[in-house]
Design a protein around this motif. Sequence first.
Motif, PDB file in Angstrom:
ATOM      1  N   LYS A 219      -8.139   7.033 -53.985  1.00  0.00           N
ATOM      2  CA  LYS A 219      -7.383   6.334 -55.032  1.00  0.00           C
ATOM      3  C   LYS A 219      -6.238   5.521 -54.432  1.00  0.00           C
TER       4      LYS A 219
ATOM      5  N   SER B 140      -8.280  -1.822 -72.366  1.00  0.00           N
ATOM      6  CA  SER B 140      -9.008  -0.686 -71.771  1.00  0.00           C
ATOM      7  C   SER B 140      -8.822  -0.643 -70.266  1.00  0.00           C
TER       8      SER B 140
ATOM      9  N   GLY C  78      -5.449   0.651 -69.595  1.00  0.00           N
ATOM     10  CA  GLY C  78      -5.434   2.105 -69.789  1.00  0.00           C
ATOM     11  C   GLY C  78      -6.139   2.830 -68.668  1.00  0.00           C
ATOM     12  N   GLY C  79      -7.273   2.230 -68.186  1.00  0.00           N
ATOM     13  CA  GLY C  79      -8.000   2.858 -67.087  1.00  0.00           C
ATOM     14  C   GLY C  79      -7.166   2.946 -65.830  1.00  0.00           C
TER      15      GLY C  79
ATOM     16  N   GLU D   6      -3.857   2.818 -65.670  1.00  0.00           N
ATOM     17  CA  GLU D   6      -2.766   3.780 -65.903  1.00  0.00           C
ATOM     18  C   GLU D   6      -3.278   5.219 -65.763  1.00  0.00           C
ATOM     19  N   ASN D   7      -4.509   5.486 -66.285  1.00  0.00           N
ATOM     20  CA  ASN D   7      -5.081   6.840 -66.159  1.00  0.00           C
ATOM     21  C   ASN D   7      -5.310   7.205 -64.698  1.00  0.00           C
ATOM     22  N   GLU D   8      -5.806   6.193 -63.920  1.00  0.00           N
ATOM     23  CA  GLU D   8      -6.038   6.492 -62.505  1.00  0.00           C
ATOM     24  C   GLU D   8      -4.729   6.801 -61.788  1.00  0.00           C
TER      25      GLU D   8
ATOM     26  N   GLU E 147      -2.072   8.095 -63.222  1.00  0.00           N
ATOM     27  CA  GLU E 147      -1.699   9.450 -63.666  1.00  0.00           C
ATOM     28  C   GLU E 147      -2.550  10.511 -62.966  1.00  0.00           C
ATOM     29  N   GLU E 148      -3.868  10.216 -62.804  1.00  0.00           N
ATOM     30  CA  GLU E 148      -4.741  11.154 -62.103  1.00  0.00           C
ATOM     31  C   GLU E 148      -4.293  11.342 -60.657  1.00  0.00           C
TER      32      GLU E 148
ATOM     33  N   GLU F 202      -1.218  11.111 -59.503  1.00  0.00           N
ATOM     34  CA  GLU F 202      -0.053  12.000 -59.501  1.00  0.00           C
ATOM     35  C   GLU F 202      -0.471  13.448 -59.743  1.00  0.00           C
ATOM     36  N   ASN F 203      -1.434  13.641 -60.710  1.00  0.00           N
ATOM     37  CA  ASN F 203      -1.915  15.009 -60.983  1.00  0.00           C
ATOM     38  C   ASN F 203      -2.604  15.602 -59.761  1.00  0.00           C
TER      39      ASN F 203
END
Length: 899
Positions: free
Chosen positions: A199, A686, A689-690, A692-694, A696-697, A699-700
């Motif tokens: 990532k 979308s 959002g994708g 931003e989700n990546e 966030e993923e 960081e998680n």
Amino acid sequence: MRFDRIRLSNFKCYDDADVRLDRGVTVIHGLNGSGKSSLLEACFFALYGSKALQNTLDEVVTIGADDAEVELWFAHGGESYHVERRVRATGEQAQTARCVLEAPSETIEGARDVRAYVEDLLRMDAEAFVNCAYVRQGEVNKLINASPSQRQDMLDSLLQLGKLEDYRERASDARVGVDRVRQDKQGSLSQLDDQIAEKEEKDLHARLNELRTEHEDVAGDIDRFEEQREKAVETRDQAVDILERYEEKREELADLESDIEDLREQISETERDREDISDDIADHRDAREERREELVELLPETDLEGSAQDPPTPDAVDARLDALDERDDELQESLREVTADVTEHTNQAENLRESAGDLDEQAEDERERAEDLESEVAEARANLADRREKVETLGERIESLEAEFEDAPVEFGEADSFREDVADELSEVRETVAGLEAEVENQRERIEEAEELLAEGKCPECGQDVDDSPHVESIDDDRERLAELEDDLAAARERQSDLEDRLERAEELVEVESEADDCRTNRSNVEQLIEQRESTLEEKAEQVETLRAEAAEHESEAAEKREAAEEEAAAADDCRERVGEINQERGTVRERRERLERVEDLLDAIADATDAVERLRERREHLEETNDERRERLVEKRERRSELQEEFDEDRVDKARDQRDQAAEYVEKADAKLEDLRERRDELQSAIGGVENEIEELENLRERREDLADRVEWLDSLYEEADQLQRMYGDLRAELRQRNVESLQAMLNEIFDLVYQNDSYARIELSGDYELTVFQKDGEPLDPEQLSGGERALFNLSLRCAIYRLLAEGIEGAAPMPPLILDEPTVFLDSGHVSQLVELVEAMREYGVEQILVVSHDEELVGAADDLVRVEKDSTTNRSTVVREEPEDRLAEAIGADD
């Protein structure tokens, strides 16, 4: 722990048995095959149920019986317990029907729960009980014949070392499980590192800025097109509103035409309904006349008054029906009473006949009992004569025992005190002899040493040369002193021998006094028994006369009851005739009631027809009013239709259609463009959002990797702790096993020395692997299996007793040991070894075993018992009985044998 009492019912070869067991050594005595072992198996079965059986539950139920019961009362840790088991054998296989254990503070029910409670209470299951305290018949060599590993498993289980092995295995399982989880987490940690690297290569933040810029441009285009579309929609809606208003008027006009036609049809249909109602009114009038004619024909058959024009009222009919119902109730009540009288008289007659028969049987039983009592009285009087002779025999024996004290050094009753005085004096003399012997030996050694010095030319006292020493003559004094000591020693030994003879005589006198006391106690018991039996004989003689008098009274009473029974039967026949008369009268009442009910139905039908005619008239008038209202509404709708026809403008309608079509065409094109723009906006949203989700993923993933790394480090530490715990349990088990082996070897040698004293064996060694070796006096090792049959059996019994001692001392104060049970231990022993077995049993009692139960037919063991339980089997019924002999009975039997 000890067994207090065992009760059996239909258990194996026992119909019924109930025996009490005391402390000390109890021998269960009887012929081979009489059922001795079954008595102990019942105790074992009461504790552990089916686990105590070598086969199935079917073997415990007596052949031909439906169920078997076993009850055991036992004490444990100062508390009393009672367990009861019942086995039912009425199905295909026997099953436990009842299992209850009464503990001091609770009641346990169910075979599984009771067995678990007993195992927890005794700290041993059925197998451990057998290996520790219960030497079964034929298993005396079980421990010797077992391999060292089997012997190790047995002893480890008894000493509860197996739990440490369980703990070690659990620690090993935990270590393997932790390692499995650790490797899994390490693999997950490697996967997270790969995902994070993948990532980070995408440069997600730059991609997010590009998408947000394009999204703002598309949103501006959408706003402009939506503003133009709203203007076109407003123009289109105005044109549509004009067209809708003209369309509503056209629809209203069409509705008016339809409503006018509907009103015309409704008026015509209502007129037809009024004609049908008139026909129904005529039909109801005809039906009413038919019911009136039938009523006129039926009235003469009743007690009612009336005609077609003036019929009887419903109240009059109800009054007549109520009167008939009341009479029928009276007849029915009379019928119940008479029927009850029939039953009562019949039952009374039958009961009186049965009572008469019972009284006859009772009289016969009383005569038979009187004859049996007469026979018992005669037999008891003969037994009393034998008891009186026994009293005289015991008196003669007491006199002969007291006569033995005529030449004794003490009076009768002082033998015990005399023995203690002699024993104390003998103890003092023995100490004196021992001291003198030591002094004599020391003096002799001193003289010998002095003589050796003197021979070397040295002084015996100071070791200097004889010429220079002033103490040369002291050796003569030592010789004189030795002579005096030897004289004193001889006198002391002579005194010791005399006292030993006196002690032997004192022991004999104590035994004579003890036997005399026993004889006096037996004589007193027999005299009391004679007195009780004489009183019982008088009571039985009086009872014979009473039974015969009662038999005569019962026969007389039976005759009276038979006469009363005949009277009751005659009364029952009279009541049956009255039942027939009542039923006939009830039939007449029923016919009259049916005619009145028909009159009531006709009156109801006439009233219903009259009501129907009235309702139909009202319905016809209502329909006429409804048609009048419809005609008025028809006039109003025709006027509104004329007004609407004058308001239509066709030019305005055409212009509105053109504006509507042009505006609709523009809206359609704008919608297509807006749809494309919105799709592109949604795609960009979308994508944003994708990304931003990546982010966030990512960081998680970084947070998960940090947590997982901590988890792997903790699992490494936990793995090391589990490995250390596994090794600790293994070392602890080995250390405890070695301690137990050393203790068991010491106890086994102690018992071995007692049993094999003055024999050809020196000692026993028990290795850490539980291998047994016997060493002979010459030091040669010997495998226990090389011993003779009797020696091997006695060796194994010694080993079992040592194990019992080890367990008892290891858990003393927490869980008292069960009774030591030996089932036919003399099977492989000759007479000499039986004597050694007796010494072994005595030793176990001295070690503190509270209760020892021995099954044997050997007379030497019987003689050494504190209590004796005899088991005998009836050769006809093949059933066993058990009797616990009291001390006075055994003494009386011994006296009878001497006579």
